[in-house]
Design a protein around this motif. Structure first.
Motif, PDB file in Angstrom:
ATOM      1  N   LEU A   1      47.822  -8.124  -9.089  1.00 40.50           N
ATOM      2  CA  LEU A   1      48.108  -7.891 -10.448  1.00 40.50           C
ATOM      3  C   LEU A   1      46.725  -6.033 -10.979  1.00 40.50           C
ATOM      4  O   LEU A   1      46.255  -5.399 -11.721  1.00 40.50           O
ATOM      5  CB  LEU A   1      47.951  -9.056 -11.524  1.00 40.50           C
ATOM      6  N   ALA A   2      45.429  -7.614 -10.844  1.00 38.28           N
ATOM      7  CA  ALA A   2      43.973  -6.633 -11.368  1.00 38.28           C
ATOM      8  C   ALA A   2      44.226  -5.418 -10.895  1.00 38.28           C
ATOM      9  O   ALA A   2      43.253  -4.089 -10.895  1.00 38.28           O
ATOM     10  CB  ALA A   2      42.498  -7.708 -10.370  1.00 38.28           C
ATOM     11  N   LEU A   3      44.292  -5.074 -10.121  1.00 41.30           N
ATOM     12  CA  LEU A   3      44.289  -3.814  -8.880  1.00 41.30           C
ATOM     13  C   LEU A   3      45.290  -2.775  -9.383  1.00 41.30           C
ATOM     14  O   LEU A   3      45.141  -1.331 -10.224  1.00 41.30           O
ATOM     15  CB  LEU A   3      44.607  -4.410  -7.215  1.00 41.30           C
ATOM     16  N   LEU A   4      46.498  -2.847  -9.973  1.00 38.97           N
ATOM     17  CA  LEU A   4      47.613  -1.904 -10.274  1.00 38.97           C
ATOM     18  C   LEU A   4      46.777  -2.240 -12.035  1.00 38.97           C
ATOM     19  O   LEU A   4      47.077  -0.980 -12.490  1.00 38.97           O
ATOM     20  CB  LEU A   4      48.521  -2.753 -10.827  1.00 38.97           C
ATOM     21  N   ILE A   5      45.920  -2.717 -12.602  1.00 43.55           N
ATOM     22  CA  ILE A   5      45.521  -2.972 -13.562  1.00 43.55           C
ATOM     23  C   ILE A   5      44.476  -1.563 -14.068  1.00 43.55           C
ATOM     24  O   ILE A   5      44.080  -1.343 -14.535  1.00 43.55           O
ATOM     25  CB  ILE A   5      45.012  -4.044 -14.512  1.00 43.55           C
ATOM     26  N   ASN A   6      43.764  -1.866 -12.696  1.00 43.02           N
ATOM     27  CA  ASN A   6      42.306  -1.586 -12.374  1.00 43.02           C
ATOM     28  C   ASN A   6      42.346  -0.155 -12.373  1.00 43.02           C
ATOM     29  O   ASN A   6      41.329   0.514 -13.110  1.00 43.02           O
ATOM     30  CB  ASN A   6      41.732  -1.527 -11.065  1.00 43.02           C
ATOM     31  N   VAL A   7      43.120   0.117 -11.907  1.00 42.35           N
ATOM     32  CA  VAL A   7      43.236   2.068 -11.513  1.00 42.35           C
ATOM     33  C   VAL A   7      43.641   2.866 -12.878  1.00 42.35           C
ATOM     34  O   VAL A   7      43.148   3.325 -12.927  1.00 42.35           O
ATOM     35  CB  VAL A   7      44.708   2.110 -10.367  1.00 42.35           C
ATOM     36  N   PRO A   8      44.612   2.143 -13.449  1.00 44.13           N
ATOM     37  CA  PRO A   8      44.461   3.057 -14.621  1.00 44.13           C
ATOM     38  C   PRO A   8      43.325   3.279 -15.585  1.00 44.13           C
ATOM     39  O   PRO A   8      43.145   4.698 -16.405  1.00 44.13           O
ATOM     40  CB  PRO A   8      46.012   2.979 -15.604  1.00 44.13           C
ATOM     41  N   LEU A   9      42.905   1.857 -15.833  1.00 40.42           N
ATOM     42  CA  LEU A   9      41.975   2.026 -16.246  1.00 40.42           C
ATOM     43  C   LEU A   9      40.569   2.269 -16.140  1.00 40.42           C
ATOM     44  O   LEU A   9      39.600   3.336 -16.780  1.00 40.42           O
ATOM     45  CB  LEU A   9      41.919   0.282 -16.808  1.00 40.42           C
ATOM     46  N   ASN A  10      40.036   3.145 -14.735  1.00 40.19           N
ATOM     47  CA  ASN A  10      39.477   3.444 -14.042  1.00 40.19           C
ATOM     48  C   ASN A  10      39.810   5.313 -15.189  1.00 40.19           C
ATOM     49  O   ASN A  10      38.568   5.610 -14.928  1.00 40.19           O
ATOM     50  CB  ASN A  10      39.423   3.757 -12.806  1.00 40.19           C
ATOM     51  N   ALA A  11      40.613   5.556 -15.304  1.00 37.42           N
ATOM     52  CA  ALA A  11      41.168   6.793 -15.365  1.00 37.42           C
ATOM     53  C   ALA A  11      41.049   6.630 -16.893  1.00 37.42           C
ATOM     54  O   ALA A  11      40.572   7.945 -17.309  1.00 37.42           O
ATOM     55  CB  ALA A  11      42.535   7.202 -14.787  1.00 37.42           C
ATOM     56  N   LEU A  12      41.883   5.890 -17.747  1.00 37.00           N
ATOM     57  CA  LEU A  12      40.785   5.592 -19.367  1.00 37.00           C
ATOM     58  C   LEU A  12      39.772   6.055 -19.514  1.00 37.00           C
ATOM     59  O   LEU A  12      39.503   6.656 -19.967  1.00 37.00           O
ATOM     60  CB  LEU A  12      41.871   4.376 -19.399  1.00 37.00           C
ATOM     61  N   PHE A  13      39.207   5.275 -18.782  1.00 39.69           N
ATOM     62  CA  PHE A  13      37.630   5.007 -19.544  1.00 39.69           C
ATOM     63  C   PHE A  13      36.360   6.433 -18.715  1.00 39.69           C
ATOM     64  O   PHE A  13      36.130   6.802 -19.074  1.00 39.69           O
ATOM     65  CB  PHE A  13      36.964   3.711 -18.987  1.00 39.69           C
ATOM     66  N   ILE A  14      37.281   6.710 -17.321  1.00 39.48           N
ATOM     67  CA  ILE A  14      36.455   7.529 -16.878  1.00 39.48           C
ATOM     68  C   ILE A  14      36.813   9.016 -18.134  1.00 39.48           C
ATOM     69  O   ILE A  14      35.953   9.505 -18.405  1.00 39.48           O
ATOM     70  CB  ILE A  14      36.644   8.295 -15.320  1.00 39.48           C
ATOM     71  N   TYR A  15      38.143   9.365 -18.149  1.00 40.39           N
ATOM     72  CA  TYR A  15      38.346  10.642 -18.448  1.00 40.39           C
ATOM     73  C   TYR A  15      38.522  10.461 -20.223  1.00 40.39           C
ATOM     74  O   TYR A  15      38.961  11.552 -20.602  1.00 40.39           O
ATOM     75  CB  TYR A  15      40.153  11.452 -17.831  1.00 40.39           C
ATOM     76  N   GLY A  16      39.002   9.383 -20.403  1.00 36.94           N
ATOM     77  CA  GLY A  16      38.577   9.366 -21.916  1.00 36.94           C
ATOM     78  C   GLY A  16      40.669   9.498 -22.767  1.00 36.94           C
ATOM     79  O   GLY A  16      41.469  10.135 -21.831  1.00 36.94           O
ATOM     80  N   TYR A  17      40.691   9.430 -23.518  1.00 33.80           N
ATOM     81  CA  TYR A  17      42.602   9.375 -24.196  1.00 33.80           C
ATOM     82  C   TYR A  17      42.141   8.966 -25.499  1.00 33.80           C
ATOM     83  O   TYR A  17      42.120   7.461 -25.386  1.00 33.80           O
ATOM     84  CB  TYR A  17      43.199   8.777 -22.986  1.00 33.80           C
ATOM     85  N   GLY A  18      42.475   9.296 -26.433  1.00 34.06           N
ATOM     86  CA  GLY A  18      42.818   8.987 -27.698  1.00 34.06           C
ATOM     87  C   GLY A  18      42.034   8.359 -28.418  1.00 34.06           C
ATOM     88  O   GLY A  18      40.663   9.185 -28.158  1.00 34.06           O
TER      89      GLY A  18
END
Length: 103
Positions: free
Chosen positions: A6-23
């Motif tokens: 589950l951590a892997l499934l959460i880590n992938v979108p969080l990586n994208a969120l913090f790398i590229y930013g959103y909102g």
């Protein structure tokens, strides 16, 4: 194992969120990947501790003993059963931890 999956499934979108930013989250670039991974790893640690202390499977490995030094009215203290509980868990978990650290 489920916590790691589950951590892997959460880590992938969080990586994208913090790398590229959103909102409201600003783009951090490569440092954002580290922030996301740190958040996920600390969450895994907290969830793992909750699991170990509440699971009926691991409960027999943790003994509840009385500590009369601090409070003579029978204060309770967690005592870890190293010989029968922690050693087999470390024997299995240490190689997995090393794989994560060296990743």
């Amino acid at each position: 194992m489920w916590i790691s999956f589950l951590a892997l499934l959460i880590n992938v979108p969080l990586n994208a969120l913090f790398i590229y930013g959103y909102g409201p989250v600003q783009a951090m670039g490569a440092a954002g990947c580290g922030v996301a991974t740190a958040l996920v790893m600390w969450s895994m640690f907290a969830i793992g501790l909750i699991y170990v202390f509440r699971s009926p499977i691991t409960r027999p490995f943790i003994l509840l003993t009385e500590l009369t030094l601090l409070n003579p009215t029978h204060a309770k203290l967690w005592h870890i059963n190293w010989n029968n509980g922690v050693y087999p868990i470390l024997k299995l978990g240490f190689p997995n931890a090393m794989a994560l650290i060296l990743k």
